[in-house]
Design a protein around this motif. Sequence first.
Motif, short mmCIF file in Angstrom:
data_model
loop_
_atom_site.label_atom_id
_atom_site.label_comp_id
_atom_site.label_asym_id
_atom_site.label_seq_id
_atom_site.Cartn_x
_atom_site.Cartn_y
_atom_site.Cartn_z
N THR B 51 70.64 93.36 95.12
CA THR B 51 71.83 92.96 95.89
C THR B 51 73.05 92.77 94.99
OG1 THR B 51 71.03 90.69 95.74
CG2 THR B 51 70.63 91.85 97.82
N ASP B 52 72.83 92.29 93.77
CA ASP B 52 73.95 92.04 92.86
C ASP B 52 74.22 93.21 91.92
OD1 ASP B 52 75.27 89.79 93.49
OD2 ASP B 52 74.79 88.70 91.66
N PHE B 53 73.56 94.34 92.19
CA PHE B 53 73.60 95.44 91.23
C PHE B 53 75.01 95.89 90.85
CE2 PHE B 53 72.95 99.89 89.82
CZ PHE B 53 72.17 99.59 88.72
N PRO B 54 75.93 96.08 91.81
CA PRO B 54 77.29 96.52 91.44
C PRO B 54 77.96 95.54 90.47
CG PRO B 54 76.97 96.65 93.81
CD PRO B 54 75.77 95.94 93.26
N LEU B 55 77.79 94.24 90.75
CA LEU B 55 78.40 93.22 89.91
C LEU B 55 77.76 93.22 88.50
CD1 LEU B 55 80.61 91.18 90.35
CD2 LEU B 55 78.88 89.48 90.95
N LEU B 56 76.43 93.33 88.49
CA LEU B 56 75.71 93.38 87.22
C LEU B 56 76.17 94.57 86.38
CD1 LEU B 56 72.03 92.51 88.24
CD2 LEU B 56 73.41 91.29 86.56
N LEU B 57 76.28 95.71 87.06
CA LEU B 57 76.65 96.94 86.37
C LEU B 57 78.04 96.81 85.77
CD1 LEU B 57 75.02 99.51 86.05
CD2 LEU B 57 76.42 100.55 87.84
N GLN B 58 78.96 96.27 86.57
CA GLN B 58 80.35 96.10 86.14
C GLN B 58 80.40 95.23 84.87
OE1 GLN B 58 82.71 94.32 89.26
NE2 GLN B 58 84.21 93.67 87.73
N MET B 60 77.87 94.69 82.87
CA MET B 60 77.09 95.32 81.81
C MET B 60 77.97 96.26 80.96
SD MET B 60 73.86 97.87 82.00
CE MET B 60 74.95 99.27 82.05
N TRP B 61 78.86 97.00 81.64
CA TRP B 61 79.71 97.94 80.89
C TRP B 61 80.54 97.19 79.86
CZ3 TRP B 61 77.63 102.20 80.77
CH2 TRP B 61 77.17 102.87 81.89
N GLY B 202 85.07 83.71 78.32
CA GLY B 202 85.39 85.10 78.60
C GLY B 202 85.62 85.30 80.08
N ASN B 203 86.10 86.51 80.42
CA ASN B 203 86.36 86.81 81.82
C ASN B 203 85.30 87.74 82.41
OD1 ASN B 203 88.79 85.34 81.56
ND2 ASN B 203 89.76 87.15 80.64
N ASP B 204 84.76 88.63 81.58
CA ASP B 204 83.76 89.57 82.05
C ASP B 204 82.60 89.63 81.08
OD1 ASP B 204 85.48 90.92 84.21
OD2 ASP B 204 86.69 91.12 82.38
N GLY B 205 81.53 90.25 81.51
CA GLY B 205 80.38 90.45 80.64
C GLY B 205 79.16 89.75 81.19
N LEU B 206 77.99 90.18 80.73
CA LEU B 206 76.73 89.63 81.25
C LEU B 206 76.59 88.16 80.91
CD1 LEU B 206 74.29 92.60 80.52
CD2 LEU B 206 75.22 91.88 82.72
N GLY B 207 77.14 87.73 79.75
CA GLY B 207 77.09 86.32 79.37
C GLY B 207 77.89 85.46 80.35
N VAL B 227 66.53 90.21 82.80
CA VAL B 227 65.83 91.51 82.82
C VAL B 227 66.79 92.62 82.40
CG1 VAL B 227 64.77 93.23 84.33
CG2 VAL B 227 64.09 90.83 84.50
N LEU B 228 68.00 92.57 82.91
CA LEU B 228 68.97 93.62 82.59
C LEU B 228 69.30 93.65 81.09
CD1 LEU B 228 70.78 95.87 83.61
CD2 LEU B 228 72.58 94.19 83.98
N ILE B 229 69.50 92.46 80.52
CA ILE B 229 69.81 92.38 79.09
C ILE B 229 68.65 92.93 78.26
CG2 ILE B 229 70.20 90.80 77.15
CD1 ILE B 229 71.74 89.00 79.16
#
Lengths: 228, 256
Positions: B51-58, B60-61, B202-207, B227-229
């Motif tokens: 469900t959160d995949f788009p946000l995770l992906l964004q 992640m980049w 920070g503003n973005d990133g998996l952290g 899991v993604l990390i």
Amino acid sequence: MHIQHGEIVALLGISGSGKTTLFNIIAGLLTSDQGRILLAGQDVTGQSGQVSYMLQKDLLLPFRTIAGNVTLPLLLRGEKKKAAVAKIGPYMQTFGLAGTEQQYPAALSGGMRQRAALLRTYLFGKQLALLDEPFSALDEITKRGMHQWYLKVIQQINLTTLLVTHDIDEALVLADRIYVLAGQPSQIAAEIQLPTRQQRPADFELTNGFLEYKRQILGILANGLSTI
Amino acid sequence: MQKKRINIKVNWAPWTVLVVGVLLWQGLVSFNIVPRFLLPSPADTVTAFYTDFPLLLQNMWVTLAETVIGLLIGILLGIFLAIIMDRFEFLYRAVYPLLVISQTVPTVAIAPLLILWLGYGMLPKIVLIIVTTFFPVAVEMLTGFRATDPDLLQLMATMGAKRLKVLWFVKLPQSLDHFFASLRIAVTYAVISAVVAEWVGGNDGLGVYMTRVMKAYAFDKMFAVIVLITILSLLLMMLVNGLQHWLEPWKRVEKQ
């Protein structure tokens, strides 16, 4: 001590007699306390890069192909890779290495690797090649094969050789002339002129003449030992 | 033929353990042995991931970009340092001990400082990654340079090779093994550093995503991002292995 153009001269002595030190001085890697090195009349004492040099270890770079290893002296001189590879073609044939160009040293036998190292030494293109026990890491049978091969190839490429060895048989088979190092500190105890290739019978190694030379050398080396 | 088959053969043992572990975990949650609000089940994690995949992906980049840029600069800096320490003995004696000591400073401790100095953007993350990755590369490369056979160096000298040529033809290629060993360490360090720096600010990133879902007590999303990390680190590691396989063709010969 002197070496004629086209001659194979052996420097024979026991371990620790300073053969390799003398070699390094001739190669310009060490400085001598006294004495000078003259090459074709020019003083090259203390200069490296004036003679070709090969050790007991083949020292082929494991990460370069045989062609990459053999062309190394040419590349170091600034030649282009393509030209260098084209240049080694005929020599690879002469040295019995044709077809191994793209192989890595790990895939080759000890004898072949030593031949490749020798070709690399030769392609450095100096008048004098210093070989420091080049075949002593090989097994007896391979070593004999390499001796015969070396004598054959040396006629085609006309290379003056100074060979360091502790193997009396090797010196007698390969050399035209032998310097025997003995004593402590060691010095040239004898200079032995061997018969020319034409004069030697095919089974020279098995003749009484050969044994006579061997007896003479063993005597000199034993004398040197008794003074220690 | 025999050898080929051995190479392709998959080691099933860790996969079996993994599957059994995941099933046990699912069981613990499904049968309410552990309360669901504390430990989401594997199925919950997968759902959150989906469900959160788009946000995770964004996010992640962003993290991936920081990691790759920081890693590349860190590697170059490490190699450069190794080269000059190998070349100048006094630099080695002056800098090397300091470098070793500097590594006892914990990454987590300097991350807030970097954020304060360099702001909330990508820059402090990249700097932190450089700081953590250049060291293993420099040390391993230096070890590789110094492990060069002295006889080989002597041979190069008799062939009249200058320092730069010796570096190019001998020292660098023969240090490749050391380089890849250090790169494997550096890659994991880089991902960890990126995430830690993002935690701090920070503003973005998996952290950043992680701190947000933590504050919302969204455990399923926490697990999803972990899991993604992990997958990200694994993929980078596989990339390193692939690179090594490609850059060391002679190794394939030796194995035969």
